[in-house]
Structures are given as C-alpha cells and as structure tokens.
Design a protein around this motif. Sequence first.
Motif, PDB file in Angstrom:
ATOM      1  N   ARG A   1       0.235   5.472  80.624  1.00  0.00           N
ATOM      2  CA  ARG A   1      -0.290   4.305  79.904  1.00  0.00           C
ATOM      3  C   ARG A   1       0.060   4.409  78.409  1.00  0.00           C
ATOM      4  N   ALA A   2      -0.001   5.640  77.891  1.00  0.00           N
ATOM      5  CA  ALA A   2       0.311   5.841  76.464  1.00  0.00           C
ATOM      6  C   ALA A   2       1.759   5.437  76.168  1.00  0.00           C
ATOM      7  N   VAL A   3       2.663   5.739  77.091  1.00  0.00           N
ATOM      8  CA  VAL A   3       4.082   5.406  76.882  1.00  0.00           C
ATOM      9  C   VAL A   3       4.276   3.888  76.960  1.00  0.00           C
ATOM     10  N   VAL A   4       3.654   3.242  77.936  1.00  0.00           N
ATOM     11  CA  VAL A   4       3.776   1.774  78.051  1.00  0.00           C
ATOM     12  C   VAL A   4       3.324   1.110  76.748  1.00  0.00           C
ATOM     13  N   GLU A   5       2.201   1.586  76.201  1.00  0.00           N
ATOM     14  CA  GLU A   5       1.690   0.993  74.959  1.00  0.00           C
ATOM     15  C   GLU A   5       2.603   1.342  73.781  1.00  0.00           C
ATOM     16  N   GLY A   6       3.171   2.534  73.787  1.00  0.00           N
ATOM     17  CA  GLY A   6       4.116   2.900  72.729  1.00  0.00           C
ATOM     18  C   GLY A   6       5.313   1.961  72.729  1.00  0.00           C
ATOM     19  N   LEU A   7       5.822   1.677  73.924  1.00  0.00           N
ATOM     20  CA  LEU A   7       6.997   0.794  74.029  1.00  0.00           C
ATOM     21  C   LEU A   7       6.662  -0.638  73.640  1.00  0.00           C
ATOM     22  N   ARG A   8       5.427  -1.049  73.863  1.00  0.00           N
ATOM     23  CA  ARG A   8       5.017  -2.377  73.396  1.00  0.00           C
ATOM     24  C   ARG A   8       4.864  -2.383  71.884  1.00  0.00           C
ATOM     25  N   TRP A   9       4.179  -1.365  71.381  1.00  0.00           N
ATOM     26  CA  TRP A   9       3.793  -1.300  69.958  1.00  0.00           C
ATOM     27  C   TRP A   9       5.024  -1.277  69.050  1.00  0.00           C
TER      28      TRP A   9
ATOM     29  N   TYR B   1      12.692  -8.994  71.497  1.00  0.00           N
ATOM     30  CA  TYR B   1      11.646  -8.464  72.382  1.00  0.00           C
ATOM     31  C   TYR B   1      10.514  -7.810  71.583  1.00  0.00           C
ATOM     32  N   GLY B   2      10.876  -7.130  70.500  1.00  0.00           N
ATOM     33  CA  GLY B   2       9.851  -6.472  69.683  1.00  0.00           C
ATOM     34  C   GLY B   2       8.865  -7.473  69.111  1.00  0.00           C
ATOM     35  N   SER B   3       9.361  -8.651  68.739  1.00  0.00           N
ATOM     36  CA  SER B   3       8.472  -9.677  68.202  1.00  0.00           C
ATOM     37  C   SER B   3       7.596 -10.255  69.316  1.00  0.00           C
ATOM     38  N   ALA B   4       8.202 -10.497  70.470  1.00  0.00           N
ATOM     39  CA  ALA B   4       7.412 -11.013  71.604  1.00  0.00           C
ATOM     40  C   ALA B   4       6.268 -10.052  71.941  1.00  0.00           C
ATOM     41  N   ASN B   5       6.537  -8.764  71.799  1.00  0.00           N
ATOM     42  CA  ASN B   5       5.510  -7.772  72.128  1.00  0.00           C
ATOM     43  C   ASN B   5       4.428  -7.662  71.063  1.00  0.00           C
TER      44      ASN B   5
ATOM     45  N   GLY C   1      -0.680 -14.472  70.399  1.00  0.00           N
ATOM     46  CA  GLY C   1      -1.182 -15.307  71.486  1.00  0.00           C
ATOM     47  C   GLY C   1      -1.308 -14.527  72.794  1.00  0.00           C
ATOM     48  N   GLU C   2      -0.649 -13.379  72.862  1.00  0.00           N
ATOM     49  CA  GLU C   2      -0.668 -12.583  74.094  1.00  0.00           C
ATOM     50  C   GLU C   2      -1.489 -11.306  73.963  1.00  0.00           C
ATOM     51  N   PHE C   3      -1.466 -10.729  72.752  1.00  0.00           N
ATOM     52  CA  PHE C   3      -2.091  -9.418  72.560  1.00  0.00           C
ATOM     53  C   PHE C   3      -3.092  -9.475  71.408  1.00  0.00           C
ATOM     54  N   ASP C   4      -4.299  -8.933  71.638  1.00  0.00           N
ATOM     55  CA  ASP C   4      -5.259  -8.817  70.531  1.00  0.00           C
ATOM     56  C   ASP C   4      -4.760  -7.760  69.566  1.00  0.00           C
ATOM     57  N   ASP C   5      -4.867  -8.067  68.284  1.00  0.00           N
ATOM     58  CA  ASP C   5      -4.541  -7.081  67.254  1.00  0.00           C
ATOM     59  C   ASP C   5      -3.231  -6.346  67.593  1.00  0.00           C
ATOM     60  N   PRO C   6      -2.137  -7.113  67.735  1.00  0.00           N
ATOM     61  CA  PRO C   6      -0.927  -6.545  68.339  1.00  0.00           C
ATOM     62  C   PRO C   6      -0.256  -5.429  67.551  1.00  0.00           C
ATOM     63  N   LEU C   7      -0.507  -5.357  66.252  1.00  0.00           N
ATOM     64  CA  LEU C   7       0.184  -4.331  65.465  1.00  0.00           C
ATOM     65  C   LEU C   7      -0.527  -2.972  65.533  1.00  0.00           C
ATOM     66  N   THR C   8      -1.666  -2.972  66.220  1.00  0.00           N
ATOM     67  CA  THR C   8      -2.405  -1.713  66.379  1.00  0.00           C
ATOM     68  C   THR C   8      -2.021  -1.055  67.705  1.00  0.00           C
TER      69      THR C   8
ATOM     70  N   LEU D   1      -4.317   2.652  73.198  1.00  0.00           N
ATOM     71  CA  LEU D   1      -4.223   3.195  74.554  1.00  0.00           C
ATOM     72  C   LEU D   1      -5.116   2.427  75.526  1.00  0.00           C
ATOM     73  N   ASP D   2      -6.235   1.900  75.013  1.00  0.00           N
ATOM     74  CA  ASP D   2      -7.211   1.239  75.877  1.00  0.00           C
ATOM     75  C   ASP D   2      -6.983  -0.259  76.019  1.00  0.00           C
ATOM     76  N   ARG D   3      -5.848  -0.729  75.528  1.00  0.00           N
ATOM     77  CA  ARG D   3      -5.530  -2.150  75.661  1.00  0.00           C
ATOM     78  C   ARG D   3      -5.601  -2.530  77.139  1.00  0.00           C
ATOM     79  N   ALA D   4      -6.169  -3.701  77.406  1.00  0.00           N
ATOM     80  CA  ALA D   4      -6.211  -4.146  78.808  1.00  0.00           C
ATOM     81  C   ALA D   4      -4.785  -4.197  79.325  1.00  0.00           C
ATOM     82  N   ARG D   5      -4.584  -3.760  80.527  1.00  0.00           N
ATOM     83  CA  ARG D   5      -3.222  -3.745  81.090  1.00  0.00           C
ATOM     84  C   ARG D   5      -2.580  -5.104  80.933  1.00  0.00           C
ATOM     85  N   HIS D   6      -1.356  -5.109  80.508  1.00  0.00           N
ATOM     86  CA  HIS D   6      -0.708  -6.365  80.202  1.00  0.00           C
ATOM     87  C   HIS D   6       0.794  -6.134  80.295  1.00  0.00           C
ATOM     88  N   PRO D   7       1.513  -6.989  81.016  1.00  0.00           N
ATOM     89  CA  PRO D   7       2.969  -6.790  81.029  1.00  0.00           C
ATOM     90  C   PRO D   7       3.532  -7.027  79.638  1.00  0.00           C
ATOM     91  N   ASN D   8       4.590  -6.325  79.293  1.00  0.00           N
ATOM     92  CA  ASN D   8       5.258  -6.601  78.021  1.00  0.00           C
ATOM     93  C   ASN D   8       6.768  -6.613  78.252  1.00  0.00           C
TER      94      ASN D   8
END
Length: 208
Positions: free
Chosen positions: A82-90, A123-127, A131-138, A141-148
């Motif tokens: 999960r940490a890696v998925v969020e890293g790749l989104r962030w 893609y980095g901007s979309a992530n 409108g898709e992610f709360d507080d996206p620049l933060t 790890l506990d972000r609700a699962r969400h495709p990116n």
Amino acid sequence: MLTRLRDAELRTPSDGPVATLFRGGMPDGELRDVEYLLPSQLLVFLGGLQEPGHACGVTFHGLSTRPEQMARVKDDPSLLGRAVVEGLRWMSPLYGGASRTAVTDTTLGGQQIRGGDHIWLIYGSANADEGEFDDPLTYDLDRARHPNLAFGLGRHACIGSAYAPQVARIALEELFRAAPGIRLDPQRPPDPVGWMFRGSRELHTVRG
Ligand code: HEM
C-alpha cells in the motif's frame, strides 16, 4: 556499453547474465548482435531499473514526510504494498511522459480537442486531482483505496504495472530489515525534479 560488453564476452566467455544476454538461445559460439538487443535493453534500463528505483525512492521520500507512518511500515512490512501504491500516486515517476494524437474532434473536461491535436497526458497531475483525492499533495498511507494513473490506462498502460511495485516492495522490505533506523539525512533533503520522469536523483540517508 553493450558493444564493449559484447567484445569482452567474445574474448572471454562468462557464465552470468551477460552471457545469457548475448548467447542465450543462440547456436554454440555465436553472439547476438547489439542492434538486435538495443530496443529491449532500453526497456530494461528505463522500465526495469530506473522506474522501480523511482518507485522505491518516492515511497521512501513520501513515508519520510510521515514519520509515524514510516514507523508503522517498518514494524509491519505487509503495509509496504500500500505504501508503494501511495508513493507512486504522490509523486508519479512517469510524470508527464506520455502523449497521444486525437483521432477525432471531442470535448474533454470542458476543453475542445480537434482531431489531429497533439495531447500530453500528465499522469502526475491527474494523480493530484483535488476532485479525486483529498489533500492530494500529502503522502498518506491511510488514504482510502483509490485507483490512480501512475501506470497509465487503456491500450498503452504499462506492461510492468504488476512487476514494478513488487520489486519496490521487496527492495524496501530488505532495506528496512538491513537498516531499521534508516532515515533521510536532514542536512541534505531530497530535491525531486523532472517533467517526463520525476524523482530524486539522490536520496541521502543516515542509518539512524
Ligand atoms: C514504477 C515503475 C513504472 C512506472 C511508474 C511506469 C509507468 C508507465 C506509464 C505511465 C506508462 C503509460 C505510458 C502511456 O500512456 O503512453 C507506461 C508504459 C509502458 N511501460 Fe512502464 N512503468 C514502470 C515500470 C515498467 C517496467 C518494469 C516495464 C518493463 C519491464 C515497463 C514497460 C513499459 C512499456 C513497454 C510501456 C508501453 C506500453 C505501450 O505503449 O503499449 N514499465 N509505463
């Protein structure tokens, strides 16, 4: 570099990965041509090495912004996926490196696109879309699962999307096992750059 490796292999046959590259599946005594190998090696170097490396780096960097989350991941490596998925989104490593040509007139997000227009897919901007992610620049790890869109979407989506996160997960697990106290060097903070590819060129750490 491949030419030098091939010359060396020709002079002194080895029995490791270089031998496999040039001799694997070839008739005895014959070596594969460099021209034949170039396209696949580009893929191996960019997709296979640089990008999983970026995945490790952005995840480590992201977790470093949340010391409490870093501590949890070190205690419980099952959180690393999960940490890696969020890293790749962030901080998406293939930030803005993809483009398309519109085949027909269309409207997207209120923007008119004409057939033949050249479009960059950021893609980095979309992530980081609010409108898709709360507080996206933060990093969270506990972000609700969400495709990116770190691996793109559709016909040209990344062929390494199942493999690369596993490489990053395993590498970080091994790193934390070997150096549990590892953390960013506060004297030399990360300095991520890049438009097409994004990530820190160097991550300076101390063992803690
Ligand atoms: C964290 C690691 C990686 C990231 C973030 C990443 C990201 C991406 C993205 C966003 C695309 C879509 C580009 C587009 O829309 O045109 C893509 C395509 C692609 N990736 Fe990756 N990639 C990674 C690892 C890998 C690996 C390990 C491989 C292969 C060993 C690989 C091979 C490819 C190939 C061949 C394409 C083009 C697919 C096509 O055009 O049909 N990637 N990658």
